[in-house]
Design an enzyme around this catalytic site. Structure first.
Site, short mmCIF file in Angstrom:
data_model
loop_
_atom_site.label_atom_id
_atom_site.label_comp_id
_atom_site.label_asym_id
_atom_site.label_seq_id
_atom_site.Cartn_x
_atom_site.Cartn_y
_atom_site.Cartn_z
N LYS A 131 0.87 -1.18 0.00
CA LYS A 131 0.00 0.00 0.00
C LYS A 131 0.90 1.22 0.00
O LYS A 131 2.02 1.17 0.50
CB LYS A 131 -0.87 0.03 1.27
CG LYS A 131 -2.11 0.87 1.14
CD LYS A 131 -3.24 0.08 0.52
CE LYS A 131 -4.47 0.91 0.30
NZ LYS A 131 -5.61 0.07 -0.08
N ASP A 171 -6.95 4.23 -4.75
CA ASP A 171 -7.61 4.07 -3.46
C ASP A 171 -8.26 5.45 -3.23
O ASP A 171 -8.45 6.20 -4.19
CB ASP A 171 -6.60 3.70 -2.36
CG ASP A 171 -7.27 3.16 -1.09
OD1 ASP A 171 -7.64 1.98 -1.06
OD2 ASP A 171 -7.46 3.93 -0.13
N1 GLU Z 1 -7.33 0.11 -3.10
C1 GLU Z 1 -8.05 -1.08 -3.41
C2 GLU Z 1 -8.07 -1.98 -2.20
O1 GLU Z 1 -8.11 -1.50 -1.08
C3 GLU Z 1 -7.58 -1.74 -4.68
C4 GLU Z 1 -6.13 -2.12 -4.73
C5 GLU Z 1 -5.68 -2.62 -6.08
O2 GLU Z 1 -6.46 -2.71 -7.01
O3 GLU Z 1 -4.47 -2.93 -6.17
O4 GLU Z 1 -8.12 -3.17 -2.27
#
Ligand code: GLU
Length: 451
Positions: A131, A171
């Site tokens: 992340k 996100d």
């Molecule tokens: N931000 C999204 C999540 O919390 C998607 C992450 C992604 O597609 O890599 O899962």
């Protein structure tokens, strides 16, 4: 071992986690939530016992922090902080979104990266957990400012990512526009066109259904869980928070399945629309999001519905609650209110929107509770499908992607039920998700040795 012995083992582990990560409240609360179910499971399974698996798992493989300087429209220099937490690569390249929001700090991103590791494992696709993001907020910024910020952010991030290394996505605060600016700068710096980001635009490597995927997946999961209880989305009145990408997907799919979303919210308050958010109101959500104002009030003004300033939607009497906004948006009082109003349950579309105390209240009342790491895995699952399409240099149709998404969500549902079914028939989806995700990651870690 007795429950009491497990409880003291959990407290010992938490004391260790606190001593290594002092003041990281969000991260520690995510660790506690996982430790509470996994410590008894590990104790009962010799294969996992004594391997320090949890101690290893709560330590990110790598944390990158960097300066993000940029020039605003007045010609002033601004400085933000950028991060990428590369949490766990046991089952695939690091994968997870970038969040641009004023609340972003290391603790928040460690909590999100830790959760992402379990979530990605549940999708059945080969993706590790990561992340990143920044304390930059798009609120009140011009398009040119957002572009300059994204370019500066990527000028550092590019050297740490790659289609086989780490694949960021969107996100909160990072949607198609921001991903476009980020991808443009990555491509310029590396001189290569690869699937290094997901959530891309359709004409430059994106996947159909990716924008809808998180919300659609949540509703597919909710439908599967309701069906198990002899119920369905059809005819339900549903409280949703937020008005961004995730809420938008939830609203669209709830409408498809014959339910009604009666609330939306922003940092300013919430709206109550008893007719349901449908038709042009759904498109209006997109316009609200693009305005960079971060307020829900204009919805009430435009459609003449009630607006509650400074309040949360959980006070309305509804059948189901789907929090889609941000961590800790539902506390113990909110959860108690929903239980008192005889809600069927709560399905998390955001990442950890319920405090641990709120989860306990919902579960103690034997109401349906589905954690985000299971329910919202459809977003990253379709990111995984985007990576596959990029690697194969093909594009699947919307129907093909949607079909695969639905299959993945049903599979996650069944897998979490397998590990979460309690005597008496209640399903502890939290336990199920933690154990199912853990087994996949732990098996890979054990096979790869102490690295
Ligand atoms: N931000 C999204 C999540 O919390 C998607 C992450 C992604 O597609 O890599 O899962």
């Amino acid at each position: 071992m007795s429950d009491q012995q497990y409880a003291s083992q959990i407290e010992d582990f938490m004391a260790y986690a606190v001593s290594r990560n002092p003041h990281e409240e969000e991260f520690l609360s995510a660790v506690r939530e996982v430790a509470e179910t996994l410590i008894p499971f590990i104790e009962e399974n010799p294969k996992y016992k004594g391997k320090k698996l949890l101690e290893r798992m709560i330590e990110p493989e790598r944390v990158i922090m960097f300066r993000v300087p940029w020039v605003d429209d007045k010609g002033e220099i601004q400085v933000n902080r950028g991060y990428r937490v590369q949490f766990n690569s046991a089952i695939g390249p690091y994968k997870g979104g970038l969040r641009f929001h004023s609340t972003v700090n290391l603790s928040v991103l460690k909590f999100l990266g830790f959760e992402q590791t379990f979530k990605n494992a549940l999708t059945t696709l080969p993706m590790g957990g990561g992340k990143g993001g920044s304390d930059f907020s798009v609120r009140g910024k011009s398009d040119a400012e957002i572009m300059r910020f994204c370019q500066s952010f990527m000028q550092e991030l590019f050297r740490h990512i790659g289609s086989d290394v780490d694949v960021p996505a969107g996100d909160i605060g990072v949607g198609g526009r921001e991903l476009g600016y980020l991808f443009g700068m990555y491509k310029k710096l590396k001189n290569e066109f690869t699937g290094v980001l997901t959530g891309k635009g359709l004409s430059w490597g994106g996947s159909l259904i990716r924008p809808e995927a998180t919300g659609y997946g949540v509703v597919y999961f909710a439908e599967a869980a309701l069906n198990r209880m002899g119920k369905s989305i059809r005819g339900l009145r549903i409280a949703v928070s937020g008005f961004g990408n995730v809420s938008w997907g939830v609203v669209k799919k709830v409408n498809d399945l014959g339910g009604k979303v009666v609330t939306l919210s922003g940092p300013d308050g919430y709206i109550y629309d008893p007719e349901g958010v449908s038709g042009e109101k759904v498109d209006f959500m997109l316009r609200l999001r693009a305005s960079n104002r971060d307020e829900i009030k204009p919805y009430a003004e435009r459609f003449g519905v009630e607006y509650f300033s400074g309040k949360k939607p959980w006070e309305q009497k509804v059948d189901l609650a789907i929090p889609c906004a941000i961590q800790n948006e539902m506390n113990a009082d909110d959860a108690q209110q929903l239980v008192d109003n005889n809600v069927i349950g709560v399905v998390e579309a955001a990442n950890m929107p319920l405090t641990n105390e709120a989860v306990e209240i919902i579960q103690q009342a034997r109401k349906l509770y589905v954690p985000g790491k299971a329910a919202n895995a459809g977003g990253v699952a379709v990111s995984g499908l985007e990576m596959t399409q990029n690697a194969m240099r093909i594009s699947w149709t919307a129907a093909e992607v949607d079909e695969k998404l639905r299959w993945i969500m049903n599979n996650i549902h069944d897998n979490t039920v397998k590990f979460g079914l309690l005597p008496g028939g209640y399903v502890d989806y939290k336990k199920g998700a933690n154990i199912a995700g853990f087994i996949k990651v732990a098996d890979a870690m054990l096979a790869q040795g102490i690295v």
